[in-house]
Design an enzyme around this catalytic site. Structure first.
Site, PDB file in Angstrom:
ATOM      1  N   ALA A 269       0.840  -1.192   0.000  1.00 60.32           N
ATOM      2  CA  ALA A 269       0.000   0.000   0.000  1.00 60.32           C
ATOM      3  C   ALA A 269       0.876   1.243   0.000  1.00 60.32           C
ATOM      4  O   ALA A 269       2.092   1.141   0.159  1.00 60.32           O
ATOM      5  CB  ALA A 269      -0.918   0.006   1.224  1.00 60.32           C
ATOM      6  N   ASN A 272       0.018   8.068   0.294  1.00 58.96           N
ATOM      7  CA  ASN A 272      -0.263   9.383  -0.296  1.00 58.96           C
ATOM      8  C   ASN A 272      -1.125  10.227   0.656  1.00 58.96           C
ATOM      9  O   ASN A 272      -2.091   9.727   1.229  1.00 58.96           O
ATOM     10  CB  ASN A 272      -1.021   9.211  -1.603  1.00 58.96           C
ATOM     11  CG  ASN A 272      -0.463   8.096  -2.451  1.00 58.96           C
ATOM     12  OD1 ASN A 272       0.692   8.133  -2.836  1.00 58.96           O
ATOM     13  ND2 ASN A 272      -1.268   7.080  -2.704  1.00 58.96           N
ATOM     14  N   HIS A 304      -0.222   0.932   9.264  1.00 63.02           N
ATOM     15  CA  HIS A 304       1.066   1.403   8.742  1.00 63.02           C
ATOM     16  C   HIS A 304       0.892   2.657   7.876  1.00 63.02           C
ATOM     17  O   HIS A 304       1.566   3.669   8.098  1.00 63.02           O
ATOM     18  CB  HIS A 304       1.718   0.280   7.942  1.00 63.02           C
ATOM     19  CG  HIS A 304       3.049   0.626   7.361  1.00 63.02           C
ATOM     20  ND1 HIS A 304       4.241   0.267   7.962  1.00 63.02           N
ATOM     21  CD2 HIS A 304       3.399   1.298   6.235  1.00 63.02           C
ATOM     22  CE1 HIS A 304       5.250   0.709   7.237  1.00 63.02           C
ATOM     23  NE2 HIS A 304       4.765   1.337   6.176  1.00 63.02           N
ATOM     24  N   GLU A 305       0.000   2.596   6.905  1.00 61.62           N
ATOM     25  CA  GLU A 305      -0.163   3.737   5.989  1.00 61.62           C
ATOM     26  C   GLU A 305      -0.733   4.943   6.737  1.00 61.62           C
ATOM     27  O   GLU A 305      -0.308   6.073   6.511  1.00 61.62           O
ATOM     28  CB  GLU A 305      -1.058   3.374   4.804  1.00 61.62           C
ATOM     29  CG  GLU A 305      -0.615   2.141   4.012  1.00 61.62           C
ATOM     30  CD  GLU A 305       0.854   2.096   3.642  1.00 61.62           C
ATOM     31  OE1 GLU A 305       1.470   3.167   3.448  1.00 61.62           O
ATOM     32  OE2 GLU A 305       1.414   0.983   3.550  1.00 61.62           O
TER      33      GLU A 305
HETATM   34  N1  TRP Z   1       5.756   3.685   1.144  1.00 60.82           N
HETATM   35  C1  TRP Z   1       5.050   2.445   0.913  1.00 60.82           C
HETATM   36  C2  TRP Z   1       4.891   1.828   2.281  1.00 60.82           C
HETATM   37  O1  TRP Z   1       5.762   1.273   2.838  1.00 60.82           O
HETATM   38  C3  TRP Z   1       5.804   1.511   0.025  1.00 60.82           C
HETATM   39  C4  TRP Z   1       5.418   1.506  -1.414  1.00 60.82           C
HETATM   40  C5  TRP Z   1       4.181   1.363  -1.911  1.00 60.82           C
HETATM   41  C6  TRP Z   1       6.270   1.557  -2.536  1.00 60.82           C
HETATM   42  N2  TRP Z   1       4.253   1.320  -3.274  1.00 60.82           N
HETATM   43  C7  TRP Z   1       5.511   1.433  -3.680  1.00 60.82           C
HETATM   44  C8  TRP Z   1       7.625   1.701  -2.679  1.00 60.82           C
HETATM   45  C9  TRP Z   1       6.055   1.414  -4.948  1.00 60.82           C
HETATM   46  C10 TRP Z   1       8.191   1.689  -3.948  1.00 60.82           C
HETATM   47  C11 TRP Z   1       7.408   1.562  -5.068  1.00 60.82           C
HETATM   48  O2  TRP Z   1       3.920   1.977   2.911  1.00 60.82           O
HETATM   49 ZN    ZN Z   2       5.763   2.379   4.754  1.00 66.08          ZN
END
Ligand code: TRP
Ligand code: ZN
Length: 892
Positions: A269, A272, A304-305
């Site tokens: 996930a 954003n 987490h998100e």
């Molecule tokens: N930041 C996301 C998380 O850890 C990770 C993530 C989601 C991601 N989609 C991605 C990283 C695509 C690299 C590419 O929650």
């Molecule tokens: Zn993360």
């Protein structure tokens, strides 16, 4: 155009960091959404950063058709800028710049699932880490934070829902069947947190009152037909919001928070701002399609998100080398969230054991291979390859060590100071460490090595008891193996939580020289910071058994030579449930290693009664949480056993482990049957901790019972399969049935059950993924069977979940078949990596990592793995992603 042929991939280095030459204050974007050709108009207000050594205005772009570039109202001439790969440089730009850009992109052709892409006819974005540059030219780096206003325009019938970051401030019709929505994000953010979603979606929504009394709107958006699967995600979101207020005093800062589920997603996930986008796997659940593990996964990923909103979004990363600043911290937070939701102390321990199992099995292995890197890497070729278990899981362990060293309140003080100092900033791992240090007046200088040095430290233990003096000495010595680019390591600052057990298994009072004794506290955190240190305990009235590294207080390998009797005592009595489980694992590992060697030597196999009786006692101990018993009764995985060997023999390990399972099945048959019957969960399905624990022990009992070939247990599994009213029980039974080593009649029944399952669930993509996964990991599934399954009409490499379900599971979780002597597994792997490389480099590079540890196998297998790696390395148009992984593997 992007340079895709990277024969020798070019690394970028942390030491080369230069602040951006220009800041961006505002971003205004207009999207004319069309699946085949989306027009993007962008207006950036930028200003020179006087503190930067970079004088040019630098932008990044990839796979863009550029229609227009205007600087302060004047079209940019070709001679006014240069483009090299993804980098555009505009020299001699004024201090204040308004840049207007028009680009054309093709979402329907975008199979990489990075940037703006199409999923089942809807628009989805994924911008982390460097996907925004596939939408427009932009200083696409996380230290450039700006305020965004976005207008989405699209056909109203095909794309009735238009979502963006932040608040919806205007919407309406445009005539000609099109409509628009205008979104404004009140917080400045880096480009990787940009998102839009447009399409035909439905939502479950709810108003929710925050601790402060402010009301917010929560929405979970899914494709039509899935509204019966959103309740658990919504509940998890509300729990997350409440937990972050209570545990960290952090409140949701927006009036609206949205989750969108898509079946085409590279990872779990994405956080954003205000518009989290999820893999359907981590949103959709109801009892008939989701297992208990799925329910737990949804809870932790939703958490987490959501937690990223503060740890990641409000305070973000200066550069991608600092990725663990947000990921390690946020994993720690989601682990604590799940543990707090269970609440009980064994419940917490169960969660801890599950997390440590992943760390050891996957991260320790990464740390011992060619892709080993520090929690804060010094270089990388492709940042997408660095979303690793080291950044996430080891990063979380590093955060947990602050918690262990500083205590609950000390850690909270550090967090508060971190936000007070850095809200709205893009910072480094060092800033987090400084906040923890300053808030607590603690010198954490040496602790920095956890960020800069790769590899799993080894801690060797030596003990000495002096009965006359009543003293007990524990000498701890640390060393860390060499990793790529780091031949020598300096000592780490290692918290070693511990206690001493007397011969009855009770905790003894602790009097350790240099540590304050606290009445009633029978656990102490020793701090090992030198290469070797001796800790001296006084008033030790009898020879103790040391319980070290309680609750797994540091991500290290602890070498200590216990006798079987000592391990039996720890397993039966340790007040620390983690170490109780650990003692059982040590007993099991010792035996599995011995059995593997016996298989290799062609000697007869035997399992001793001491071990079997210890398991029987645990299984029948009704005072223990069934989930905990399930963990103790589960033998170390084949991957864990492999770590015990210099040279790995996957078939011998498999044979040894299966032998042990069959022995346990035979000797504990009556106990297993009664455990099965006592832990049924009749009535309405509920994914609560107590019911989940019961199901896990019951289904473990079933899987053991099926190891000892016997028709009555096969019938038991069949009944469970056909009568089950939830996916947990149904899938467990199906796994048992399809792994049963029975007669042709039972093999026919197994095939029938698989067919039945497929027919019943063919419209549920997530369940069909399970159907492929189950077959990929079955003992009997060989390379030929995988190839046959790849021709099934439901199989495609184009969807990451589906590709992973069959091919990743076979290559990573069926070692005895994948490593077959003729090398056909590796040939299949090479074909798959090359095929995936054309479709989706990120997914291809993940699969490419299955051969990371090729040096750990016998020479005849090494040769075949080497050939397969060479074949991939020589493939045409290799992405940077795959090239980095295979180049590093070949250099091992
Ligand atoms: N930041 C996301 C998380 O850890 C990770 C993530 C989601 C991601 N989609 C991605 C990283 C695509 C690299 C590419 O929650
Ligand atoms: Zn993360």
């Amino acid at each position: 155009m992007r340079n895709d042929t990277a024969a020798t991939p070019q690394a970028i280095f942390r030491k080369d960091y230069v602040a951006p030459g220009y800041w961006v204050d505002t971003v205004e974007m207009g999207f004319d959404l069309d699946l085949d050709a989306t027009h993007v108009a962008t207006r950036l207000t930028m200003r020179r950063n006087p503190d930067s050594a970079e004088k040019d205005l630098v932008l990044f772009g990839a796979e863009l058709k550029t229609l227009q570039l205007r600087l302060n109202g004047v079209n940019l001439k070709k001679s006014a800028y240069t483009i090299d790969g993804e980098t555009m440089r505009i020299p001699n730009a004024p201090d204040e710049v308004v840049l207007e850009i028009e680009t054309l992109i093709k979402p329907s052709k975008n199979t990489s699932l990075s940037g703006l892409y199409a999923s089942n006819g809807n628009f989805i974005t994924q911008c982390e880490a460097e996907g925004f540059r596939k939408i427009t030219w932009f200083p696409d780096r996380p230290d450039v934070m700006a305020k965004y206003t976005v207008v989405l325009r699209a056909d109203k019938k095909k794309f009735p829902v238009l979502l963006g970051n932040g608040n919806l401030i205007e919407q309406g019709d445009l005539g000609d069947g099109r409509h628009f929505a205008k979104w404004e994000d009140p917080f400045k953010k880096p480009s990787y947190l940009f998102a839009l979603v447009a399409g035909s979606l439905v939502c479950q929504e709810e108003k929710y009152k925050l601790g402060s009394g402010r009301e917010v709107l929560l929405q979970v958006w899914v494709e039509k037909g899935n509204l019966d699967k959103t309740q658990h995600a919504m509940d998890s979101l509300k729990n997350s919001i409440r937990w972050d207020e209570e545990r960290f005093g952090l409140e949701l800062d927006l009036d609206r928070f949205m989750i969108v589920a898509t079946s085409d997603f590279n990872m779990g996930a994405m956080e954003n701002k205000g518009l989290n986008i999820f893999n359907t796997k981590y949103v959709l659940a109801n009892p008939s399609i989701a297992t208990d593990i799925d329910y737990a996964g949804i809870e932790s990923v939703v958490g987490h998100e959501y937690f990223h909103n503060w740890t990641g979004n409000r305070v973000t990363c200066r550069d991608w080398f600092q990725l663990s600043l947000k990921e390690g911290l946020t994993v720690f937070r989601d682990q604590e969230f799940s543990a707090d939701l269970v609440g009980t102390s064994t419940g917490r321990a169960v969660k801890r054991i599950e997390d440590v199992r992943v760390l050891r099995q996957v991260q320790f292995s990464e740390d011992a291979g060619p892709m080993a890197h520090p929690v804060r890497p010094d270089s990388f070729v492709e940042i997408n390859n660095f979303y690793t278990v080291t950044i996430y899981e080891k990063g979380s362990e590093v955060v947990r060590m602050y918690y262990t060293l500083l205590g609950h309140d000390g850690f909270r003080k550090g967090m508060d100071l971190y936000f007070a100092r850095h809200d709205g900033q893009a910072v480094e791992c060092d800033d987090f460490r400084a906040a923890m240090s300053d808030a607590n007046g603690r010198d954490l200088t040496q602790f920095e090595r956890w960020y800069s040095q790769a590899g799993t430290p080894r801690v060797d233990v030596q003990t000495h008891y002096d009965a006359a003096a009543q003293t007990y000495e524990i000498t701890l010595s640390q060393r860390c193996p060499a990793t790529p680019g780091q031949p020598e390591k300096l000592p780490f600052h290692i918290p070693v939580a511990m206690g001493l057990l007397n011969s009855a298994g009770q905790d003894m009072p602790l009097h350790c020289e240099g540590y304050e004794a606290q009445a009633g506290v029978n656990s102490l955190v020793l701090e090992l910071s030198a290469a070797s240190q001796t800790f001296r305990f006084t008033q030790v009235i009898e020879q103790p058994v040391a319980s070290l590294l309680r609750n797994f207080s540091a991500p290290v390998v602890l070498n200590i030579s216990y006798s079987d009797e000592e391990l039996g005592l720890l397993l039966a009595h340790d007040s620390d449930p983690f170490n109780r489980w650990e003692a059982g694992q040590r007993l099991a590992t010792r035996r599995l290693v011995r059995l593997t060697k016996a298989v290799q030597a062609g000697e007869p196999l035997a399992l001793d009664s001491m071990f079997i009786e210890a398991l029987r006692a645990t299984l029948n101990n009704d005072t223990l949480d069934p989930a905990f018993r399930e963990l103790v009764l589960t033998l170390p995985s084949e991957a864990m056993i492999a770590e015990e060997f210099e040279v790995v023999d996957p078939q011998a390990i498999h044979t040894a482990r299966q032998f042990a399972r069959a022995q346990i099945s035979q000797h504990l048959r009556a106990d297993l049957l009664s455990a099965y019957e006592q832990h049924l969960t009749p009535g309405k399905f509920s994914p609560d901790a107590v019911s989940m624990a019961k199901r896990s022990l019951k289904n473990l009992a079933l899987s053991y019972l099926l190891e000892w070939v016997d028709e009555s247990t096969f019938e038991l599994a069949k009944t469970q399969f056909y009568d089950a009213e939830n996916m947990t029980d149904r899938l467990a039974a199906l796994a048992g049935i399809s792994n049963f080593r029975g007669q042709p009649q039972q093999q026919k029944e197994a095939a029938k059950a698989l067919q039945h399952f497929y027919k019943e669930f063919k419209k549920e993509a997530l369940v069909i993924d399970k159907w492929f996964m189950l077959q990929a990991t079955a003992h009997t599934t060989d390379v030929a069977k995988v190839r046959e399954l790849m021709t099934h009409k439901a199989f495609t490499l184009g969807n990451p979940n589906r590709a992973r379900s069959l091919t990743f599971n076979f290559c990573n979780a069926n070692p005895a078949q994948f490593h077959v002597a003729d090398g056909s597994g590796y040939a299949l792997w090479a074909e798959l990596v090359i095929a995936l490389n054309k479709i989706n480099p990120q997914v291809a590079a993940r699969l490419a990592r299955s051969l990371d540890r090729w040096k750990k196998y016998p020479l005849h297998l090494q040769e075949k793995m080497h050939a397969a790696l060479e074949k991939v390395a020589a493939a045409k148009k290799l992405s940077k992603d795959v090239a980095e992984v295979v180049t590093k593997a070949l250099a091992a």
